[in-house]
Scaffold this motif. Structure first.
Motif, PDB file in Angstrom:
ATOM      1  N   THR A  60       0.831  -1.210   0.000  1.00 38.52           N
ATOM      2  CA  THR A  60       0.000   0.000   0.000  1.00 38.52           C
ATOM      3  C   THR A  60       0.864   1.259   0.000  1.00 38.52           C
ATOM      4  OG1 THR A  60      -1.663  -1.251   1.215  1.00 38.52           O
ATOM      5  CG2 THR A  60      -1.916   1.143   1.193  1.00 38.52           C
ATOM      6  N   ASP A 154      -0.965  -2.066 -10.528  1.00 31.63           N
ATOM      7  CA  ASP A 154      -1.012  -2.718  -9.227  1.00 31.63           C
ATOM      8  C   ASP A 154      -0.812  -4.203  -9.505  1.00 31.63           C
ATOM      9  OD1 ASP A 154      -1.681  -4.038  -6.907  1.00 31.63           O
ATOM     10  OD2 ASP A 154      -3.312  -2.680  -6.377  1.00 31.63           O
ATOM     11  N   HIS A 157      -0.641  -9.075  -6.996  1.00 27.91           N
ATOM     12  CA  HIS A 157      -0.852 -10.529  -7.090  1.00 27.91           C
ATOM     13  C   HIS A 157       0.085 -11.193  -8.092  1.00 27.91           C
ATOM     14  CE1 HIS A 157      -5.422  -9.661  -6.211  1.00 27.91           C
ATOM     15  NE2 HIS A 157      -4.636  -9.259  -5.250  1.00 27.91           N
ATOM     16  N   SER A 178       3.121  -6.694  -3.797  1.00 27.58           N
ATOM     17  CA  SER A 178       2.907  -6.858  -2.347  1.00 27.58           C
ATOM     18  C   SER A 178       3.580  -8.148  -1.910  1.00 27.58           C
ATOM     19  CB  SER A 178       1.420  -6.946  -2.031  1.00 27.58           C
ATOM     20  OG  SER A 178       1.237  -7.455  -0.712  1.00 27.58           O
ATOM     21  N   TYR A 311     -13.182 -12.691  -2.581  1.00 24.97           N
ATOM     22  CA  TYR A 311     -12.332 -11.635  -3.155  1.00 24.97           C
ATOM     23  C   TYR A 311     -12.803 -11.400  -4.578  1.00 24.97           C
ATOM     24  CZ  TYR A 311      -8.862 -12.555   0.581  1.00 24.97           C
ATOM     25  OH  TYR A 311      -8.214 -12.710   1.775  1.00 24.97           O
TER      26      TYR A 311
HETATM   27  N1  T4K Z   1      -3.341  -4.224  -4.196  1.00 16.44           N
HETATM   28  C1  T4K Z   1      -3.954  -5.420  -4.256  1.00 16.44           C
HETATM   29  C2  T4K Z   1      -4.575  -5.848  -5.542  1.00 16.44           C
HETATM   30  C3  T4K Z   1      -3.979  -6.256  -3.128  1.00 16.44           C
HETATM   31  O1  T4K Z   1      -4.607  -7.454  -3.186  1.00 16.44           O
HETATM   32  C4  T4K Z   1      -3.352  -5.834  -1.928  1.00 16.44           C
HETATM   33  C5  T4K Z   1      -3.393  -6.658  -0.764  1.00 16.44           C
HETATM   34  C6  T4K Z   1      -2.707  -4.570  -1.931  1.00 16.44           C
HETATM   35  C7  T4K Z   1      -2.729  -3.798  -3.081  1.00 16.44           C
HETATM   36  C8  T4K Z   1      -2.017  -4.030  -0.729  1.00 16.44           C
HETATM   37  O2  T4K Z   1      -0.830  -4.751  -0.415  1.00 16.44           O
HETATM   38  P1  T4K Z   1      -0.332  -4.807   1.140  1.00 16.44           P
HETATM   39  O3  T4K Z   1      -0.330  -3.387   1.641  1.00 16.44           O
HETATM   40  O4  T4K Z   1      -1.275  -5.692   1.904  1.00 16.44           O
HETATM   41  O5  T4K Z   1       1.059  -5.375   1.024  1.00 16.44           O
HETATM   42  C9  T4K Z   1      -5.463  -9.839   2.604  1.00 16.44           C
HETATM   43  C10 T4K Z   1      -4.126  -9.159   2.747  1.00 16.44           C
HETATM   44  O6  T4K Z   1      -3.990  -8.485   3.998  1.00 16.44           O
HETATM   45  C11 T4K Z   1      -3.822  -8.181   1.654  1.00 16.44           C
HETATM   46  O7  T4K Z   1      -2.413  -8.053   1.622  1.00 16.44           O
HETATM   47  C12 T4K Z   1      -4.280  -8.686   0.296  1.00 16.44           C
HETATM   48  N2  T4K Z   1      -4.102  -7.712  -0.755  1.00 16.44           N
HETATM   49  C13 T4K Z   1      -5.741  -9.079   0.352  1.00 16.44           C
HETATM   50  C14 T4K Z   1      -6.248  -9.607  -0.970  1.00 16.44           C
HETATM   51  O8  T4K Z   1      -5.887 -10.115   1.318  1.00 16.44           O
HETATM   52  P2  T4K Z   1      -7.487  -9.986   4.239  1.00 16.44           P
HETATM   53  O9  T4K Z   1      -8.082  -8.968   5.147  1.00 16.44           O
HETATM   54  O10 T4K Z   1      -8.396 -10.781   3.397  1.00 16.44           O
HETATM   55  O11 T4K Z   1      -6.501 -10.981   5.029  1.00 16.44           O
HETATM   56  P3  T4K Z   1      -6.789 -11.972   6.226  1.00 16.44           P
HETATM   57  O12 T4K Z   1      -6.041 -11.504   7.422  1.00 16.44           O
HETATM   58  O13 T4K Z   1      -8.250 -12.210   6.367  1.00 16.44           O
HETATM   59  O14 T4K Z   1      -6.078 -13.302   5.716  1.00 16.44           O
HETATM   60  C15 T4K Z   1      -6.677 -14.227   4.837  1.00 16.44           C
HETATM   61  C16 T4K Z   1      -6.388 -15.623   5.365  1.00 16.44           C
HETATM   62  O15 T4K Z   1      -5.008 -15.888   5.301  1.00 16.44           O
HETATM   63  C17 T4K Z   1      -6.777 -15.819   6.817  1.00 16.44           C
HETATM   64  O16 T4K Z   1      -8.077 -16.303   6.898  1.00 16.44           O
HETATM   65  C18 T4K Z   1      -5.777 -16.836   7.343  1.00 16.44           C
HETATM   66  C19 T4K Z   1      -4.599 -16.676   6.425  1.00 16.44           C
HETATM   67  N3  T4K Z   1      -3.470 -16.007   7.079  1.00 16.44           N
HETATM   68  C20 T4K Z   1      -3.414 -14.637   7.090  1.00 16.44           C
HETATM   69  C21 T4K Z   1      -2.363 -13.988   7.709  1.00 16.44           C
HETATM   70  C22 T4K Z   1      -2.291 -12.494   7.741  1.00 16.44           C
HETATM   71  C23 T4K Z   1      -2.484 -16.761   7.687  1.00 16.44           C
HETATM   72  O17 T4K Z   1      -2.574 -18.005   7.695  1.00 16.44           O
HETATM   73  N4  T4K Z   1      -1.430 -16.123   8.274  1.00 16.44           N
HETATM   74  C24 T4K Z   1      -1.321 -14.763   8.311  1.00 16.44           C
HETATM   75  O18 T4K Z   1      -0.318 -14.239   8.839  1.00 16.44           O
HETATM   76  O19 T4K Z   1      -6.455  -9.176   3.318  1.00 16.44           O
END
Ligand code: T4K
Length: 369
Positions: A60, A154, A157, A178, A311
């Protein structure tokens, strides 16, 4: 049974991290462009086939900084079908996002919709290589050239994805990665900007370090976007295993495609346009011919502790800071609206056992009857 999440970070054996930690402890250099920061930049350039890469604390801040580096103002044409960070990076720069619809086959920004959205205020286009599938880069780059617009991809992915002309990351003026824990390649938190030349990289490196040019000179209101030595070292360990991690994902992708193909009401995306994929997500589209709605399927899997993810639902344009924009009107975004209602990303990560893969597929097949 353990919960099954949409993704799980691939973690190499702990012993592989110790030598790096010992070196950090011995040197006392924790951040601000230390040895491992330099090594990871060089190693990633080599792996990704690019020449100039700047590490960041996350994707980000990298997006926000990329817009500043190119001095983007006014309006930027972008996709509503992404993670919210894409559009947030525009708001953080006081830029107005202008949403256009996506291509229903790739779920990437539809180039044929760009020209109609250009106004005298438009300065750039910010497409997303959604799920790591390449945008129509040739069409987008040609439109940008014609209208003198910048392009910031961006590519959060799209780690390691290659297209017809080599690294996908070489397209546009800048590309952003990212390295979040949920990504194919991770540094726990992290990100990067890929620049076309050394001068741009130098400017970006200054911007991520408060705008310092030298010890006593600050030329711009930069931010602290630096990656620490621990994150960089973790990245070096991770990089040794990334080919294995991608190969594992590929096997799961093939398994899902084989087991779930032919189910009425479920379709997949083709990775058209990439010569090398990274299998970062496995989205399925659940349409009205399937016995359950997408949300119904999401819930049934969840009831069995399988946490598939929608997503990207809701669309970015539906969030309150965007929903009043004229371009956020759902009539302007029929394909994106439909995709947000139909997509479910199934679990895909190294270590997802065959038993669990079978379980997920059998549940879906059983619902199908
Ligand atoms: N642009 C795009 C197109 C993006 O997809 C993203 C990020 C960005 C920009 C920004 O990049 P960053 O600033 O994040 O580097 C997740 C991620 O936090 C995010 O990085 C990602 N895209 C997005 C698509 O997905 P959430 O809120 O769905 O994540 P969360 O915490 O619910 O995790 C998903 C699953 O992953 C959890 O159910 C369990 C597993 N998990 C997660 C984490 C954090 C683990 O097993 N261990 C972990 O440490 O956003």
């Amino acid at each position: 049974m353990q919960n099954i999440y949409v993704t799980k970070p691939f973690l190499p054996p702990l012993e592989e991290y110790y030598p790096y930690l010992e070196k950090i402890w011995a040197s006392g250099v924790l951040t601000n462009g230390g040895q491992f920061h330099q090594e990871l930049e060089n190693a990633l350039c080599k792996y990704l086939g690019v020449q100039h890469l700047s590490l960041f604390s996350n994707g980000t801040i990298a997006l926000i900084t990329a817009l500043q580096a190119l001095e983007i103002t006014g309006e930027v044409i972008t996709t509503p079908y992404s993670f919210v960070a894409t559009a947030h990076s525009l708001l953080w720069n006081n830029i107005k996002p202008v949403f256009i619809d996506i291509d229903p086959d790739t779920l990437n920004l539809d180039p044929s919709k760009i020209e109609a959205a250009i106004t005298p205020e438009t300065t750039a286009i910010m497409p997303v290589h959604c799920y790591g599938n390449p945008c129509d880069v040739d069409a987008i780059d040609a439109i940008a050239k014609k209208h003198d617009l910048k392009v910031i991809y961006d590519a959060a992915h799209a780690f390691g994805v290659r297209c017809h002309c080599g690294s996908l990351l070489k397209h546009g003026d800048l590309s952003i990665l990212s390295f979040h824990a949920t990504k194919v390649f991770n540094t726990f938190e992290g990100g990067a900007i890929i620049s076309p030349d050394a001068t741009t990289k130098q400017r970006i490196d200054q911007l991520k370090n408060f705008g310092f040019v030298d010890e006593v000179t600050v030329t711009t209101a930069g931010i602290n976007g630096k990656m620490s030595e621990i994150n960089a070292a973790f990245g070096l360990v991770q990089l040794n295993h990334v080919d294995y991690a991608i190969a594992e994902r590929k096997e799961i992708d093939s398994f899902y495609r084989e087991k779930l193909s032919g189910i009425e009401g479920i379709t997949f995306l083709d990775a058209a346009g990439s010569s090398t994929q990274n299998y970062s997500y496995f989205p399925i589209l659940v349409n009205e011919n399937f016995p359950l709605s997408r949300d119904g399927l999401y819930q049934q899997l969840k009831d069995k502790d399988i946490y598939a993810r929608r997503y990207f639902y809701p669309l970015i344009s539906q969030f309150p800071m965007y929903s009043n924009l004229p371009s956020a009107n759902i009539e302007n975004l029929p394909n994106a609206t439909k995709a947000a209602e139909q997509v479910l990303c199934l679990p895909i990560y190294p270590g997802l056992t065959k038993i669990d893969q079978e379980l997920i597929c059998d549940l879906i097949l059983d619902i199908n009857g």
